[in-house]
Design a protein around this motif. Structure first.
Motif, PDB file in Angstrom:
ATOM      1  N   THR A  22       0.867  -1.169   0.000  1.00 30.87           N
ATOM      2  CA  THR A  22       0.000   0.000   0.000  1.00 30.87           C
ATOM      3  C   THR A  22       0.904   1.220   0.000  1.00 30.87           C
ATOM      4  O   THR A  22       1.831   1.315   0.831  1.00 30.87           O
ATOM      5  N   LEU A  23       0.658   2.140  -0.925  1.00 26.95           N
ATOM      6  CA  LEU A  23       1.554   3.274  -1.118  1.00 26.95           C
ATOM      7  C   LEU A  23       0.833   4.564  -0.780  1.00 26.95           C
ATOM      8  O   LEU A  23      -0.311   4.784  -1.199  1.00 26.95           O
ATOM      9  N   LEU A  24       1.515   5.409  -0.023  1.00 24.04           N
ATOM     10  CA  LEU A  24       1.010   6.730   0.346  1.00 24.04           C
ATOM     11  C   LEU A  24       1.918   7.774  -0.302  1.00 24.04           C
ATOM     12  O   LEU A  24       3.123   7.819  -0.020  1.00 24.04           O
ATOM     13  N   PHE A  25       1.334   8.596  -1.160  1.00 23.31           N
ATOM     14  CA  PHE A  25       2.076   9.653  -1.842  1.00 23.31           C
ATOM     15  C   PHE A  25       1.523  10.989  -1.354  1.00 23.31           C
ATOM     16  O   PHE A  25       0.320  11.252  -1.495  1.00 23.31           O
ATOM     17  N   VAL A  26       2.376  11.802  -0.732  1.00 24.70           N
ATOM     18  CA  VAL A  26       1.935  13.108  -0.229  1.00 24.70           C
ATOM     19  C   VAL A  26       2.784  14.209  -0.850  1.00 24.70           C
ATOM     20  O   VAL A  26       3.969  14.008  -1.160  1.00 24.70           O
ATOM     21  N   ASP A  27       2.162  15.366  -1.004  1.00 23.11           N
ATOM     22  CA  ASP A  27       2.847  16.513  -1.595  1.00 23.11           C
ATOM     23  C   ASP A  27       2.308  17.777  -0.935  1.00 23.11           C
ATOM     24  O   ASP A  27       1.159  17.807  -0.470  1.00 23.11           O
ATOM     25  N   LEU A  28       3.121  18.818  -0.896  1.00 24.78           N
ATOM     26  CA  LEU A  28       2.718  20.078  -0.267  1.00 24.78           C
ATOM     27  C   LEU A  28       1.937  20.914  -1.277  1.00 24.78           C
ATOM     28  O   LEU A  28       2.410  21.146  -2.399  1.00 24.78           O
ATOM     29  N   SER A  29       0.780  21.383  -0.886  1.00 22.80           N
ATOM     30  CA  SER A  29      -0.058  22.185  -1.776  1.00 22.80           C
ATOM     31  C   SER A  29       0.511  23.602  -1.892  1.00 22.80           C
ATOM     32  O   SER A  29       0.914  24.214  -0.887  1.00 22.80           O
ATOM     33  N   GLY A  70      12.137  16.863  -2.331  1.00 18.13           N
ATOM     34  CA  GLY A  70      11.598  18.199  -2.120  1.00 18.13           C
ATOM     35  C   GLY A  70      10.602  18.172  -0.979  1.00 18.13           C
ATOM     36  O   GLY A  70      10.910  17.739   0.134  1.00 18.13           O
ATOM     37  N   ASP A  71       9.370  18.646  -1.260  1.00 20.96           N
ATOM     38  CA  ASP A  71       8.344  18.632  -0.218  1.00 20.96           C
ATOM     39  C   ASP A  71       7.424  17.426  -0.317  1.00 20.96           C
ATOM     40  O   ASP A  71       6.449  17.312   0.419  1.00 20.96           O
ATOM     41  N   GLY A  72       7.722  16.517  -1.256  1.00 22.48           N
ATOM     42  CA  GLY A  72       6.892  15.334  -1.439  1.00 22.48           C
ATOM     43  C   GLY A  72       7.513  14.107  -0.817  1.00 22.48           C
ATOM     44  O   GLY A  72       8.729  14.040  -0.573  1.00 22.48           O
ATOM     45  N   MET A  73       6.696  13.118  -0.531  1.00 20.44           N
ATOM     46  CA  MET A  73       7.164  11.892   0.130  1.00 20.44           C
ATOM     47  C   MET A  73       6.355  10.701  -0.368  1.00 20.44           C
ATOM     48  O   MET A  73       5.149  10.795  -0.585  1.00 20.44           O
ATOM     49  N   LEU A  74       7.033   9.584  -0.588  1.00 19.60           N
ATOM     50  CA  LEU A  74       6.402   8.312  -0.920  1.00 19.60           C
ATOM     51  C   LEU A  74       6.714   7.327   0.199  1.00 19.60           C
ATOM     52  O   LEU A  74       7.889   7.058   0.492  1.00 19.60           O
ATOM     53  N   ALA A  75       5.662   6.793   0.832  1.00 25.88           N
ATOM     54  CA  ALA A  75       5.813   5.798   1.898  1.00 25.88           C
ATOM     55  C   ALA A  75       5.137   4.508   1.479  1.00 25.88           C
ATOM     56  O   ALA A  75       4.148   4.521   0.727  1.00 25.88           O
ATOM     57  N   VAL A  76       5.658   3.381   1.964  1.00 22.14           N
ATOM     58  CA  VAL A  76       5.090   2.081   1.648  1.00 22.14           C
ATOM     59  C   VAL A  76       4.659   1.407   2.942  1.00 22.14           C
ATOM     60  O   VAL A  76       5.316   1.536   3.986  1.00 22.14           O
ATOM     61  N   PHE A  77       3.562   0.704   2.865  1.00 19.27           N
ATOM     62  CA  PHE A  77       3.034  -0.084   3.976  1.00 19.27           C
ATOM     63  C   PHE A  77       2.900  -1.518   3.468  1.00 19.27           C
ATOM     64  O   PHE A  77       2.280  -1.756   2.427  1.00 19.27           O
TER      65      PHE A  77
END
Length: 995
Positions: A22-29, A70-77
């Motif tokens: 399961t992948l969580l991709f977050v980025d700063l708006s 940068g301000d983005g991150m990819l995490a894996v579960f």
């Protein structure tokens, strides 16, 4: 090497591991705008604060940061261990991150309208190839589509919004406050993705722990269904032939119910019943008549066997169905028989036809036979929901519902007798009464000893459950289950022994059986996965190189074990191993075997697999020429397999074959490719283009002296001319074809099919011209070799009989013939004959009793055919609809179908033209436009005269009388009545007499 000591060597995967993540991709708006007004040092400090949040929150929820850019991150579960609650963990982490970032204050001055910091996030689950990373790629290199989809979901999310795909969240959505389910079209993805917007946590808290040993799920409930089955068995023991079909979705408990019933049936003391079991598979490796051949092999050691057993064992592929039918009927004459086929939705058409023949033969003789089938529900699209079951349409259906709340509670209690009642209730809610979900959730709880969180209803949820169980197996057992998954859903013990050194009594095999991964099949010498879904998940999670190595070993073992009888299996395993020459060879041979057995759907699949394999072969000068010639030859045999159920995809294959043939310059090859282009085009209703291809085939065949093809072409040309309503030229061609085919029909079944179809075409042409008695005599001759056989040509003939009977106004007989066309069409997977029979029967019901559902039934039939791109005789359907809608006064819809029917004239399909014009005349008269109504009546007469159709002229005269457009309506009524009486058009005569 002994069973107890045989090592199971794992094949190393040199490029990484396939994982369900399961992948969580977050980025700063709004980060680009912020970078413009923030000082570089302040921006760097803000990024450092973000990274600190990422590094604190993600591990807290069990995730691993794959990379920060940068301000983005990819995490894996789910790495290094898959957990069944990875979707929930990722969503919890996203919510906490969003809340923490909202509280984060960037350093330095800010504009007055600065809204504060916020993230936008996407969550998705799927199979990912995990490689070790580096400074450039991050901690991991993640290869696959799932990371891209997670990134696209993040892009689609607005400021401070979290979007999670349904596949990753599933039933775990109940832990969160979400918006409604919606579909999202993502850039680079062909199909929409179902997703939820996650707004926050719901007031739901769960704990779960388990201390129960793993075991077979208890059988609970199903009292009503068991009583129904027991009653059917009792009736069978007294000499009845019955067919019961159990329908339910995957995991609802079809197999568990039938196993309980079959165990009871086998224990009958007063009068024993002989039980036969067979399964169907969806893979290319499945052979024609698969479930019946499984039954035959199980009978191999039968004592006091009837002589028919030897014939069934040693018959050729084309004769095997008859031999199997004879054997089963012979057994039923000796003792009551119970025949069970599981997963009927994947049955090939030869098996379906044999099933229906078996039922009909036993009924004729009054034999004690109970047929029991289990299948999944029909597709959920609106057009297909109203289609009766194509596989079990004749069965008395038992729709198996999920377990009730009380039944589910009892199941959980028996699996986990010491469980906290709150956790038990949680399992019930997450499982939704699905026994498979209950079983998997309870197993997971027993393995982990921890609180079980909400499950998911989608494939990712179930895959996560299976993967979590596999991940906790000892290495030897985990490797063994992967080997078994590559073999297939059903595992021959000899093959598992050859690959892994493990027989049925090996401790690792027994451990997997105890944990409900695989278990002994009812057939001696075979194991079987508890659920096909489990097998699929394990297979997909097995590394590509390991899979390919296993497929190669399996292919070698199968070839040594008897390759001439195992082409389907060899084709599947060779293709999976990328051994394309072998895959092409075996798929081609498998297609030929299926074609000989009239398993047309299986033949199409195998021929398409062979064509796909050929694309990977070398394309040098000599090799390329041979490969292209072979491609064309296989495509032509594909044409033979799709004449009763063609699609635009089939036509595209043959058009490519025609291009290859023309490039070769071989006149004979071109002639035959043009022939199949014309025939498949005819099956799709492209009459004008098909006539052009047929004429080209005649010319080429004459040039190269292909007498065999020239003998076939008159029938094809005659059928095309008949479809184009060019009866003057069609009848001589059909007569020529019939004369030649009668002489050749005794030599082969293919020639008999051609003869019957040519006779059928001649019969409906004569019927259209009003020669009804002759037409029915010819129909009888055409039908005689196939009546009751369940063959595709029977469906075609009965469909045309229904049309002619409708022209004659013999409504009840037309409905009976249409029902046969529909039923047989469904059995043989011919959507055209199935749909046309359904529509013709509905129109007969409308004409006989003004059935209000007729309109929708014909609309449904039209919709069934639409995805295939076919239009053969579709002016019939549009004409029927126009007539019904005009009578009902639905002017807009009626005009639409009038236009559709007349548009078919561009492909020379005028069979519904006169009816469409009559509907237009009725609409005009209803509006008081007498002049236009008369003009449409004139066009209707012209359309009938174009076909020299006496019945169309009479019906047009009847409508003229019904509309009473002038003072001559009584003369029209009398003229119509005389014609109806002379032609035997009974239903129309009754209408005329009522005026």
């Amino acid at each position: 090497m002994t069973e107890s000591s045989a090592p199971i060597a794992a094949t190393p995967a040199p490029v990484g591991q396939r994982r369900l993540l399961t992948l969580l991709f977050v980025d700063l708006s709004g980060s680009t705008a912020m970078a413009e007004w923030m000082e570089a040092e302040h921006y760097a400090a803000m990024l450092a604060g973000l990274r600190a949040l990422y590094e604190r929150i993600v591990p807290h929820h069990g995730g691993v940061i794959a990379r920060i850019q940068g301000d983005g991150m990819l995490a894996v579960f789910g790495h290094p261990e898959v957990r069944e609650d990875d979707g929930r963990r990722a969503t919890e982490a996203a919510l906490e991150l969003h809340a923490a970032v909202r509280e984060l204050q960037p350093p330095g001055p800010r504009p007055a309208d600065f809204p504060g910091l916020a993230l936008h996030s996407g969550i998705h689950a799927g199979i990912v190839l995990v490689n070790e990373g580096d400074q450039m790629r991050g901690r991991f290199e993640l290869l696959g589509n799932a990371p891209n989809i997670a990134a696209r979901l993040s892009e689609a999310a607005k400021r401070d919004e979290i979007i999670a795909s349904e596949e990753s969240l599933g039933l775990q959505s109940q832990f969160f406050d979400t918006g409604p389910r919606f579909s999202l079209q993502l850039r680079g993805r062909a199909t929409p993705l179902a997703a939820y917007r996650v707004f926050g946590r719901a007031p739901v808290g769960r704990r779960y722990e388990a201390s129960m040993r793993r075991g077979l799920a208890p059988f609970v409930g199903r009292g009503h269904e068991l009583a129904t089955l027991d009653a059917a068995l009792a009736r069978t023991l007294y000499g009845r032939t019955l067919w019961l079909g159990i329908r339910a979705g995957a995991g609802v408990g079809k197999t568990r119910l039938t196993e309980e019933f079959l165990r009871h049936a086998a224990d009958q003391a007063e009068r024993p019943v002989q039980v036969h079991r067979g399964y169907c598979e969806s893979y290319l490796s499945a052979e024609p008549l698969q479930p019946f051949l499984q039954m035959l092999r199980a009978l191999d050691g039968l004592h006091d066997a009837p002589p028919e057993l030897f014939a069934a064992q040693h018959s050729q592929a084309g004769q095997r169905a008859d031999a199997l039918l004879t054997l089963l009927l012979a057994l039923a004459r000796r003792t009551p028989q119970l025949v069970f086929i599981d997963d009927l939705q994947w049955a090939d058409d030869a098996s379906l036809r044999l099933l229906h023949r078996l039922r009909a033969g036993a009924e004729r003789e009054g034999l004690p036979l109970l047929l029991l089938t289990a299948s999944r529900p029909l597709p959920t699209s609106a057009a297909l929901q109203s289609l009766p079951g194509a596989n079990d349409s004749d069965a008395d259906l038992i729709e198996l519902p999920p377990l009730t709340e009380t039944e589910a509670a009892r199941a959980v209690q028996q699996l986990l007798p010491q469980i906290d009642p709150f956790i038990a209730a949680e399992v019930q809610r997450h499982a939704g009464g699905n026994p498979l979900f209950i079983e998997e959730l309870c197993h997971a709880a027993a393995d982990t000893g921890e609180g079980l969180v909400a499950g998911q209803s989608s494939s990712a949820w179930l895959a996560a459950l299976v993967e979590s169980r596999v991940g906790r197996l000892p290495p030897e057992q985990a490797q063994l289950v992967r080997v078994a998954a590559v073999i297939g859903n059903v595992i021959p013990v000899w093959l598992l022994q050859a690959l892994a050194g493990c027989g049925e009594q090996h401790p690792a095999v027994q451990a997997l059986a105890a944990q409900d991964f695989i278990f002994p099949d009812q057939r001696p010498g075979h194991l079987r996965f508890k659920h096909g879904i489990t097998r699929d998940v394990v297979y997909e999670a097995t590394g590509l190189h390991e899979r390919q190595a296993l497929h190669r070993r399996i292919s070698a073992e199968l070839a040594a074990h008897g390759g001439n009888e195992l082409h389907e299996q060899l084709a599947y395993h060779d293709a999976a191993a990328n051994d394309w020459p072998a895959a092409a060879h075996h798929a081609e041979a498998a297609g030929d075997q299926a074609l000989a057995a009239s398993a047309l759907d299986r033949a199409k699949k195998q021929f398409r697999a062979a064509l796909a394999a050929l694309e990977f072969l070398p394309d040098g000068d000599d090799q390329g020429r041979e490969r292209r010639r072979r491609w064309v030859a296989i495509a032509q045999r594909l044409g033979m397999a799709c004449v009763f159920d063609a699609s635009q995809d089939d036509l595209r294959v043959l058009k490519h074959a025609a291009d290859l043939a023309k490039a070769s310059g071989d006149t004979g090859l071109i002639a035959r490719t043009e022939y199949w282009l014309s025939y498949v085009g005819y099956a799709l209703g492209e009459t004008r283009d098909s006539l052009r291809h047929a004429r080209a085939a005649v010319e080429m065949a004459q040039d190269c002296g292909d007498n065999a093809l020239l003998a076939q072409l008159p029938g094809t040309v005659g059928q095309l001319q008949a479809a184009a309503a060019d009866y003057v030229n069609a009848l001589p061609m059909l007569d020529l074809a019939i004369a030649r085919q009668r002489a050749r029909a005794r030599k082969s079944a293919v020639n008999q099919i051609g003869l019957s179809f040519s006779l059928c075409c001649r019969a409906y042409v004569l019927g259209d011209q009003g020669h009804f008695d002759q037409a029915h005599e010819i129909f009888a001759e055409a039908l005689a070799p196939f009546d009751g056989s369940g063959h595709a040509v029977e469906a075609s003939i009965q469909g045309w009989r229904a049309a002619v009977l409708l022209w004659q106004g013999r409504w009840a007989e037309a409905r009976e013939a249409a029902l046969v066309a529909h039923r047989v069409g469904a059995q043989v997977r011919s959507m055209f004959t199935c749909a046309m029979g359904h529509a013709a029967g509905a129109y007969g019901a409308w004409m006989q009793e003004a059935d209000p559902t007729a309109r929708q039934h014909i609309l449904d039939a039209t919709a069934w055919l639409a995805p295939r791109g076919g239009g053969l005789y579709s002016s019939f359907q549009h004409g029927w609809l126009a007539d019904i809608l005009a009578t009902q006064g639905d002017a807009g819809a009626a005009r639409h179908h009038v236009a559709k029917a007349l548009r078919r004239g561009r492909q020379h399909d005028w069979i519904g033209g006169a009816m469409a014009y009559r509907a237009a005349a009725r609409l005009a008269a209803r509006m008081g436009d007498i002049g236009r109504a008369k003009r449409y009546l004139g066009l209707a007469r012209g359309a009938g005269e174009q076909r020299n159709s006496l019945h169309e002229a009479a019906v047009t005269a009847l409508l003229e009388a019904e509309l009473r457009l002038d003072d001559h309506w009584q003369a029209a009524r009398d003229r119509a009545g005389r014609e109806f009486e002379r032609l035997g058009m009974t239903g129309f005569l009754e209408r005329a007499l009522q005026l």
